[in-house]
Design a protein around this motif. Structure first.
Motif, short mmCIF file in Angstrom:
data_model
loop_
_atom_site.label_atom_id
_atom_site.label_comp_id
_atom_site.label_asym_id
_atom_site.label_seq_id
_atom_site.Cartn_x
_atom_site.Cartn_y
_atom_site.Cartn_z
N GLU A 180 0.83 -1.21 0.00
CA GLU A 180 0.00 0.00 0.00
C GLU A 180 0.87 1.26 0.00
N VAL A 181 0.53 2.22 -0.86
CA VAL A 181 1.22 3.51 -0.92
C VAL A 181 0.28 4.57 -0.36
N LYS A 182 0.65 5.15 0.78
CA LYS A 182 -0.19 6.16 1.42
C LYS A 182 0.16 7.58 1.00
N GLY A 183 1.32 7.74 0.40
CA GLY A 183 1.73 9.07 -0.04
C GLY A 183 2.85 8.99 -1.05
N MET A 184 3.02 10.05 -1.83
CA MET A 184 4.04 10.08 -2.85
C MET A 184 4.71 11.45 -2.85
N VAL A 185 6.05 11.47 -2.80
CA VAL A 185 6.80 12.72 -2.81
C VAL A 185 7.88 12.64 -3.89
N PHE A 186 8.31 13.82 -4.35
CA PHE A 186 9.31 13.89 -5.40
C PHE A 186 10.45 14.79 -4.96
N ALA A 187 11.69 14.39 -5.30
CA ALA A 187 12.84 15.25 -5.04
C ALA A 187 12.68 16.55 -5.82
N ALA A 188 13.34 17.61 -5.34
CA ALA A 188 13.15 18.94 -5.91
C ALA A 188 13.47 19.00 -7.39
N ASP A 189 14.44 18.19 -7.84
CA ASP A 189 14.85 18.25 -9.25
C ASP A 189 14.18 17.19 -10.11
N VAL A 190 13.15 16.51 -9.60
CA VAL A 190 12.43 15.49 -10.36
C VAL A 190 11.07 16.03 -10.77
N GLU A 191 10.82 16.06 -12.07
CA GLU A 191 9.52 16.49 -12.59
C GLU A 191 8.85 15.30 -13.26
N LEU A 192 7.82 14.79 -12.62
CA LEU A 192 7.13 13.59 -13.13
C LEU A 192 5.74 13.56 -12.54
N SER A 193 4.77 13.26 -13.36
CA SER A 193 3.40 13.17 -12.87
C SER A 193 3.20 11.84 -12.16
N GLU A 194 2.33 11.83 -11.14
CA GLU A 194 2.13 10.66 -10.31
C GLU A 194 1.64 9.46 -11.11
N ASP A 195 0.86 9.69 -12.15
CA ASP A 195 0.30 8.57 -12.90
C ASP A 195 1.34 7.83 -13.73
N LEU A 196 2.57 8.41 -13.85
CA LEU A 196 3.64 7.73 -14.59
C LEU A 196 4.58 6.95 -13.67
N VAL A 197 4.36 7.05 -12.36
CA VAL A 197 5.23 6.38 -11.40
C VAL A 197 4.86 4.90 -11.30
N GLU A 198 5.87 4.04 -11.44
CA GLU A 198 5.64 2.60 -11.24
C GLU A 198 5.62 2.32 -9.75
N LEU A 199 4.55 1.69 -9.28
CA LEU A 199 4.39 1.42 -7.86
C LEU A 199 5.26 0.24 -7.43
N PRO A 200 5.64 0.18 -6.17
CA PRO A 200 6.57 -0.88 -5.72
C PRO A 200 6.02 -2.29 -5.91
N GLY A 201 4.70 -2.45 -5.78
CA GLY A 201 4.14 -3.79 -5.95
C GLY A 201 4.23 -4.31 -7.37
N ASP A 202 4.47 -3.42 -8.33
CA ASP A 202 4.59 -3.81 -9.74
C ASP A 202 6.03 -3.79 -10.23
N ALA A 203 6.94 -3.32 -9.39
CA ALA A 203 8.32 -3.09 -9.82
C ALA A 203 9.23 -4.26 -9.46
N TYR A 204 10.41 -4.27 -10.09
CA TYR A 204 11.46 -5.21 -9.72
C TYR A 204 12.28 -4.55 -8.61
N ILE A 205 12.20 -5.07 -7.40
CA ILE A 205 12.89 -4.48 -6.26
C ILE A 205 14.36 -4.86 -6.30
N GLU A 206 15.22 -3.86 -6.27
CA GLU A 206 16.67 -4.11 -6.41
C GLU A 206 17.42 -4.10 -5.08
N TYR A 207 16.79 -3.53 -4.05
CA TYR A 207 17.43 -3.51 -2.74
C TYR A 207 16.34 -3.49 -1.68
N CYS A 208 16.54 -4.23 -0.59
CA CYS A 208 15.58 -4.20 0.51
C CYS A 208 16.32 -4.36 1.84
N ASP A 209 15.76 -3.74 2.87
CA ASP A 209 16.25 -3.93 4.23
C ASP A 209 15.09 -3.72 5.19
#
Length: 499
Positions: free
Chosen positions: A311-340
C-alpha cells in the motif's frame, strides 16, 4: 560480489557456454535435496507430480491430434472461462505461542519439512528449530504445491515441565521450492551444534550456487554468526564469499567467468586438482556490526518476494524530479533491487514519448508507506543501495561518439549516443546532495573518430565496514577492482580478474 548481481553481468557468457557445451547440464552427483517425504533425491530428478502432469499433457496432445479443430475450440473456450491465476505471495499463519511437542506448533494445512534438535537456552532440555511448508492441495485431480506461501523457519524453547514456547518465526530466511533454478527445490537439511544452527541451500543449472548461514543464540536473541556462499560453472567456482560476523572479517575470492580463462583453469585443474587451483584475486573486507536473524532476513534480496502489502499512502518527489504521479511505477509492480528492514529501492522508466526516456530511482518505506522518487537520469540507473544514511547507485557516462563504419563496401561516418564509462553516485535519502564518488572511463580520451565499438561497461560494488569494493565489468577485457572509503576517498586498485 553478491551472486545475484553477478548473474546480470554473466548473461553473455552463459549464452556462449550453452552453445559451446551443447546446452547440456552436468548431472549433480554429490548434492541432494530433501523431498516432502523425507526421502533423499537428486535435485535434477523430476517428482511424481511432474510425471503425472507430463502424462496428462501427453494424453491431451493425443486427443488434440484426433480432432484438432474441436480441441482448439475447447482450448479457446477454456482460456476464456479460466480465471487468471493469482501467484502473489500470501500471509503465513501465526504459530501457536505454546505447545507440549513440536507438532503442536504446526497450523492446519501445514507440515514439518525439517527440524533439528539443540539446547539453545541451555537448560538441559532439548529445544528445536524447524521449517514448515504449506501442504499440497488438490487442484483438478492433481496434488499441487502452494508456492504462494513462503516457508516458515521457527524455533521453540523448552519451558521444562510447562512444555515449549515459540521463540521466533520468520519467512525471509528459507528459500521456497521454486527458488532453486533448474535443479528444483534448493532446500538442504538443517544442521545444529551447541547453541547454533545452519541453513543450507544448493541450486542453479549449469551455473550453480550454494549458501550456508549459521545463526547463534545469545542473550535472548538469534544472531547471524557466519555465512559462506559460492557461485560458478559446475566445479569451477568464480565467486566465493565467507563472512565471520563475530570477528568482523569477510573473505572474497574471484575467478574469471570468461570462456578463455575458464578453459585454461579447467585444463590446469586436471593436473593439479581444484583444491590447488588458485583464484585471480583474493582480498578481505571489514564487516559491519553483527545482524540479528530478523535483520539479516529482511536484508536478503529475496525478502521482496514475501511482501504481501505494498500500500502507498503518499508520494513525494525530489526537488529536481519532474514527473506526474500517474507515470510512477508502484513498488508492488516493480522489480525491487534492494531491501532492508526500513524499506526498498527500485528503478523504473517511462515511455520515451511521454517523458524523454528518463530512468528514475524510487524508495518505499515500510513504516510510513510513502513512495519517494529521488532521482531521474537520462542513462540507466543500477544497483541502488542504502548505507549509513546515504543512497548509492550507478549510472552510465553517456556521450556522443563518432564511428567510422563500412557497409556494402562504403565508408560512413556516423554519430551515436554511447556509454563511454560508468559512475558510482550517492545522495541523501531525500534526493539532495547528489555527488559522483567514483568514475571509470573505458578510454582516457575518446578519439574524434572511433574505428571499433566501445566495450560494454558496468559496475558492481559492495559496501561493508565503511569501505567500498567496486568491480568494473569491461566486456572482453580484465575487470579492475578498486577499494575506497564510502565518500570515494583513498581509492586504490587492488587487482583485476583475470590476472
Amino acid at each position: 560480489m553478491k551472486r545475484n548481481a553477478k548473474i546480470l553481468s554473466s548473461i553473455a557468457i552463459i549464452l556462449l557456454l550453452t552453445g559451446c557445451r551443447g546446452g547440456s547440464i552436468e548431472s549433480q552427483t554429490d548434492q541432494t535435496a530433501v523431498s516432502d517425504t523425507d526421502e533423499i533425491t537428486s535435485g535434477a530428478e523430476g517428482t511424481d507430480g511432474d510425471t503425472v502432469k507430463a502424462e496428462a499433457e501427453t494424453d491431451a496432445a493425443a486427443a488434440k491430434s484426433e480432432n484438432p479443430a474441436q480441441s482448439d475450440e475447447s482450448a479457446q473456450q477454456a482460456d476464456q472461462d479460466e480465471p487468471e491465476a493469482d501467484d502473489s505471495p500470501k500471509e503465513v499463519p501465526q504459530l501457536p505461542e505454546t505447545g507440549r511437542r513440536i507438532e503442536d506448533f504446526v497450523p492446519d494445512g501445514w507440515e514439518i519439512l525439517d527440524s533439528v534438535e539443540l539446547d539453545f537456552n541451555e537448560d538441559g532440555v532439548p529445544d528445536y528449530v524447524g521449517v514448515l511448508q504449506a501442504g499440497m492441495i488438490d487442484e483438478d485431480g492433481y496434488q499441487v504445491y502452494q508456492l504462494e506461501y513462503p516457508r516458515i523457519l521457527f524455533a521453540i524453547a523448552s519451558e521444562k515441565n510447562e512444555g515449549y514456547r515459540l521463540d521466533f518465526q520468520d519467512v525471509n530466511v528459507i528459500r521456497s521450492r521454486d527458488e532453486g533454478g533448474i535443479y528444483g527445490d534448493p532446500y538442504q537439511p538443517l544442521t545444529a551444534e551447541g547453541t547454533s544452527f545452519t541453513t543450507h541451500t544448493y541450486g542453479g543449472s549449469a551455473w550453480r550456487w550454494w549458501e550456508d548461514y549459521t545463526y547463534t543464540y545469545r542473550e535472548g536473541n538469534w544472531w547471524l554468526a557466519s555465512s559462506e556462499e559460492a557461485y560458478g560453472y559446475g566445479d569451477y567456482i568464480t565467486d566465493y564469499e565467507k563472512n565471520d560476523w563475530e570477528d568482523g572479517v569477510g573473505i572474497r575470492k574471484e575467478r574469471s567467468s570468461d570462456w578463455g580463462p575458464m578453459e585454461e583453469n579447467w585444463d590446469l585443474a586436471e593436473t593439479v586438482g581444484w583444491d590447488s587451483l588458485g583464484y585471480d584475486l583474493e582480498y578481505e573486507v571489514p564487516l559491519d556490526a553483527q545482524m540479528t536473524l530478523e535483520q539479516a532476513g529482511k536484508r536478503w534480496w529475496l525478502a521482496r518476494d514475501r511482501v504481501t502489502d505494498w500500500e502507498v499512502k503518499g508520494m513525494v518527489f525530489a526537488a529536481d524530479v519532474e514527473l506526474s504521479e500517474d507515470l510512477v511505477e508502484l513498488p508492488g509492480d516493480a522489480y525491487i533491487e534492494y531491501c532492508d528492514e526500513n524499506g526498498v529501492l527500485y528503478t523504473f522508466g517511462v515511455d520515451s514519448d511521454a517523458d524523454g526516456g528518463i530512468r528514475y530511482l524510487a524508495m518505499y518505506g515500510w513504516q510510513d508507506k510513502v513512495l519517494s522518487v529521488l532521482a531521474g537520469e537520462e542513462s540507466a540507473i543500477g544497483y541502488p543501495k542504502f548505507y549509513d544514511g546515504k543512497i548509492y547507485y550507478t549510472t552510465e557516462i553517456v556521450e556522443n561518439v563518432t564511428y567510422r563504419k563500412v557497409e556494402d563496401g562504403k565508408e560512413e561516418i556516423t554519430k551515436e549516443t554511447d556509454a563511454v564509462g560508468v559512475r558510482l553516485n550517492r545522495m541523501e535519502p531525500d534526493g539532495t546532495g547528489k555527488e559522483v564518488i567514483f568514475e571509470y572511463r573505458c578510454l582516457e580520451t575518446v578519439p574524434e573518430i572511433m574505428e571499433n565499438s566501445l566495450p560494454y561497461v558496468s559496475m558492481l560494488y559492495e559496501i561493508n565496514g565503511g569501505e567500498i569494493v567496486a568491480e568494473v565489468y569491461v566486456g572482453g577485457e580484465p575487470h579492475p577492482f578498486y577499494r575506497m572509503k564510502t565518500d570515494g576517498s583513498g581509492r586504490e586498485r587492488i587487482g583485476q580478474v583475470p590476472k
